[in-house]
Design a protein around this motif. Structure first.
Motif, PDB file in Angstrom:
ATOM      1  N   TYR A   1      39.631  34.474  37.070  1.00  0.00           N
ATOM      2  CA  TYR A   1      40.632  33.775  36.262  1.00  0.00           C
ATOM      3  C   TYR A   1      39.863  32.842  35.333  1.00  0.00           C
ATOM      4  CZ  TYR A   1      44.429  30.673  34.954  1.00  0.00           C
ATOM      5  OH  TYR A   1      45.331  29.933  34.240  1.00  0.00           O
ATOM      6  N   ASN A   2      39.910  33.097  34.067  1.00  0.00           N
ATOM      7  CA  ASN A   2      39.198  32.282  33.066  1.00  0.00           C
ATOM      8  C   ASN A   2      37.700  32.120  33.374  1.00  0.00           C
ATOM      9  OD1 ASN A   2      41.625  31.970  31.783  1.00  0.00           O
ATOM     10  ND2 ASN A   2      41.902  29.819  32.304  1.00  0.00           N
ATOM     11  N   GLU A   3      36.983  33.209  33.418  1.00  0.00           N
ATOM     12  CA  GLU A   3      35.537  33.146  33.659  1.00  0.00           C
ATOM     13  C   GLU A   3      34.777  33.881  32.552  1.00  0.00           C
ATOM     14  OE1 GLU A   3      34.660  31.280  36.104  1.00  0.00           O
ATOM     15  OE2 GLU A   3      36.004  31.533  37.814  1.00  0.00           O
ATOM     16  N   ALA A   4      35.298  33.801  31.312  1.00  0.00           N
ATOM     17  CA  ALA A   4      34.738  34.614  30.226  1.00  0.00           C
ATOM     18  C   ALA A   4      33.272  34.313  29.927  1.00  0.00           C
ATOM     19  CB  ALA A   4      35.569  34.429  28.962  1.00  0.00           C
ATOM     20  N   GLU A   5      32.845  33.074  30.194  1.00  0.00           N
ATOM     21  CA  GLU A   5      31.442  32.742  29.898  1.00  0.00           C
ATOM     22  C   GLU A   5      30.501  33.320  30.956  1.00  0.00           C
ATOM     23  OE1 GLU A   5      30.987  28.531  27.762  1.00  0.00           O
ATOM     24  OE2 GLU A   5      32.446  28.542  29.399  1.00  0.00           O
TER      25      GLU A   5
ATOM     26  N   LEU B   1      36.612  44.859  38.017  1.00  0.00           N
ATOM     27  CA  LEU B   1      36.924  43.505  37.552  1.00  0.00           C
ATOM     28  C   LEU B   1      38.437  43.341  37.562  1.00  0.00           C
ATOM     29  CD1 LEU B   1      34.581  43.514  34.417  1.00  0.00           C
ATOM     30  CD2 LEU B   1      34.103  42.470  36.641  1.00  0.00           C
ATOM     31  N   VAL B   2      38.913  42.310  38.260  1.00  0.00           N
ATOM     32  CA  VAL B   2      40.354  42.088  38.273  1.00  0.00           C
ATOM     33  C   VAL B   2      40.658  40.758  37.598  1.00  0.00           C
ATOM     34  CG1 VAL B   2      42.447  42.014  39.650  1.00  0.00           C
ATOM     35  CG2 VAL B   2      40.483  43.342  40.467  1.00  0.00           C
ATOM     36  N   ASP B   3      41.248  40.859  36.422  1.00  0.00           N
ATOM     37  CA  ASP B   3      41.614  39.681  35.638  1.00  0.00           C
ATOM     38  C   ASP B   3      42.953  39.156  36.156  1.00  0.00           C
ATOM     39  OD1 ASP B   3      42.454  37.831  33.841  1.00  0.00           O
ATOM     40  OD2 ASP B   3      42.118  39.059  32.062  1.00  0.00           O
ATOM     41  N   ASP B   4      42.901  38.010  36.822  1.00  0.00           N
ATOM     42  CA  ASP B   4      44.097  37.448  37.442  1.00  0.00           C
ATOM     43  C   ASP B   4      44.900  36.636  36.413  1.00  0.00           C
ATOM     44  OD1 ASP B   4      45.893  36.739  39.431  1.00  0.00           O
ATOM     45  OD2 ASP B   4      44.739  34.984  40.046  1.00  0.00           O
ATOM     46  N   GLY B   5      45.255  37.275  35.303  1.00  0.00           N
ATOM     47  CA  GLY B   5      46.108  36.623  34.295  1.00  0.00           C
ATOM     48  C   GLY B   5      45.423  35.531  33.506  1.00  0.00           C
ATOM     49  N   SER B   6      44.136  35.719  33.200  1.00  0.00           N
ATOM     50  CA  SER B   6      43.395  34.701  32.436  1.00  0.00           C
ATOM     51  C   SER B   6      44.116  34.304  31.159  1.00  0.00           C
ATOM     52  CB  SER B   6      42.007  35.236  32.049  1.00  0.00           C
ATOM     53  OG  SER B   6      41.236  35.437  33.195  1.00  0.00           O
ATOM     54  N   LYS B   7      44.031  33.004  30.843  1.00  0.00           N
ATOM     55  CA  LYS B   7      44.684  32.483  29.647  1.00  0.00           C
ATOM     56  C   LYS B   7      43.775  32.583  28.436  1.00  0.00           C
ATOM     57  CE  LYS B   7      48.595  30.310  31.102  1.00  0.00           C
ATOM     58  NZ  LYS B   7      48.882  31.283  32.162  1.00  0.00           N
ATOM     59  N   GLU B   8      42.476  32.535  28.656  1.00  0.00           N
ATOM     60  CA  GLU B   8      41.561  32.510  27.517  1.00  0.00           C
ATOM     61  C   GLU B   8      41.435  33.913  26.914  1.00  0.00           C
ATOM     62  OE1 GLU B   8      38.162  30.916  29.530  1.00  0.00           O
ATOM     63  OE2 GLU B   8      37.693  32.809  30.477  1.00  0.00           O
ATOM     64  N   VAL B   9      41.173  33.933  25.635  1.00  0.00           N
ATOM     65  CA  VAL B   9      40.979  35.223  24.973  1.00  0.00           C
ATOM     66  C   VAL B   9      39.535  35.613  25.228  1.00  0.00           C
ATOM     67  CG1 VAL B   9      41.198  36.440  22.776  1.00  0.00           C
ATOM     68  CG2 VAL B   9      42.488  34.347  23.180  1.00  0.00           C
TER      69      VAL B   9
ATOM     70  N   VAL C   1      32.296  45.367  48.404  1.00  0.00           N
ATOM     71  CA  VAL C   1      31.707  44.042  48.212  1.00  0.00           C
ATOM     72  C   VAL C   1      32.773  43.154  47.575  1.00  0.00           C
ATOM     73  CG1 VAL C   1      29.889  42.726  47.009  1.00  0.00           C
ATOM     74  CG2 VAL C   1      29.422  45.078  47.784  1.00  0.00           C
ATOM     75  N   PHE C   2      32.992  41.964  48.134  1.00  0.00           N
ATOM     76  CA  PHE C   2      33.803  40.945  47.456  1.00  0.00           C
ATOM     77  C   PHE C   2      32.841  39.894  46.933  1.00  0.00           C
ATOM     78  CE2 PHE C   2      37.982  41.025  50.226  1.00  0.00           C
ATOM     79  CZ  PHE C   2      38.350  42.217  49.631  1.00  0.00           C
ATOM     80  N   MET C   3      32.890  39.592  45.656  1.00  0.00           N
ATOM     81  CA  MET C   3      32.116  38.453  45.161  1.00  0.00           C
ATOM     82  C   MET C   3      32.859  37.757  44.039  1.00  0.00           C
ATOM     83  SD  MET C   3      28.824  40.232  43.253  1.00  0.00           S
ATOM     84  CE  MET C   3      27.939  38.708  42.984  1.00  0.00           C
ATOM     85  N   ASP C   4      32.549  36.480  43.828  1.00  0.00           N
ATOM     86  CA  ASP C   4      33.241  35.699  42.810  1.00  0.00           C
ATOM     87  C   ASP C   4      32.679  35.991  41.420  1.00  0.00           C
ATOM     88  OD1 ASP C   4      34.742  34.666  44.819  1.00  0.00           O
ATOM     89  OD2 ASP C   4      33.803  32.681  44.834  1.00  0.00           O
ATOM     90  N   GLY C   5      33.460  35.652  40.400  1.00  0.00           N
ATOM     91  CA  GLY C   5      33.065  35.963  39.033  1.00  0.00           C
ATOM     92  C   GLY C   5      32.450  34.792  38.287  1.00  0.00           C
TER      93      GLY C   5
END
Ligand code: UDP
Ligand code: MG
Length: 198
Positions: free
Chosen positions: A9-13, A37-45, A83-87
């Motif tokens: 969620y909002n990890e574009a960088e 990659l599962v985008d959980d409704g990110s707000k950033e473009v 594998v589960f890992m954070d983004g």
């Protein structure tokens, strides 16, 4: 095949750096893999568009939570090892190899231990108490039950239903279901970009 599931969620960088590091590591392991990659409704473009065949991206229309994102990842995975890992670059792809070695030793589920955890005192204290409580009352074998970095055989999912945000119970449930579980210590980097979502 290995499926690497990354809820974000909002990890574009962080993500483009993470993907590069992951591909680098996974190519060395010489096993077939897919990155989910599962985008959980990110707000950033973001301009996260991958043309590489073994990267799949899924989107939630709105933020449903990390647990729901993990579930979406599972439902769309083909691997026999997951594998589960954070983004957010706090987990290091280099540790995947260590996890896989444990799986090859015969374990069904391997959880991470953030030995040098980059968290504030309050979060650490809460975690410590939760771990102690679960050890005493439910015989939990886990040192860092809330660590999001973990590797397991797909078969353990037969006995655990992901719904809502119950993902925090996954390690203990797997242990109580009789699977062979283990732990390894992993690197925990400081968050470089963005901020915690919890
Ligand atoms: N995350 C998510 N949806 C949420 C909250 C978090 O997909 O509602 C993702 C987040 O982007 C990250 C991972 O779950 O990839 C772990 O979140 P975070 O790093 O904020 O947790 P912390 O490391 O602070 O416990
Ligand atoms: Mg984090």
């Amino acid at each position: 095949m290995i499926s690497i599931i990354i809820p974000f969620y909002n990890e574009a960088e962080s993500l483009p750096i993470l993907i590069d590091q992951l591909i680098d590591q996974l190519d060395k392991i010489k096993k077939e893999y897919e990155i989910i990659l599962v985008d959980d409704g990110s707000k950033e473009v973001s301009n996260i568009k991958y043309q590489i065949l073994n990267i799949k991206t899924f989107h939630h229309r709105k933020r449903l939570g990390k647990g729901a994102a993990l579930k979406t990842g599972i439902e769309n995975s083909n691997g026999d090892i997951i594998v589960f890992m954070d983004g957010d670059l706090q987990d290091d792809p280099k540790d995947i190899n260590k996890f896989l070695k444990k799986i090859n030793e015969g374990y069904d589920f391997v959880n991470g231990i953030r030995t040098d955890r980059q968290e504030n005192f309050l979060v650490k204290s809460y975690s410590y108490l939760a771990t102690k409580f679960l050890k005493i009352f439910l015989h939990s074998p886990f040192t860092d039950i809330n660590c999001g970095f973990k590797v397991f055989k797909k078969e353990v999912l037969k006995d655990f239903n992901f719904y809502g945000n119950n993902f925090r119970f996954f390690p203990l449930a797997t242990f109580l279901n009789g699977y062979k579980v283990s732990e390894i210590s992993i690197v925990n980097n400081q968050r470089k970009f963005g901020k915690t979502k919890f």
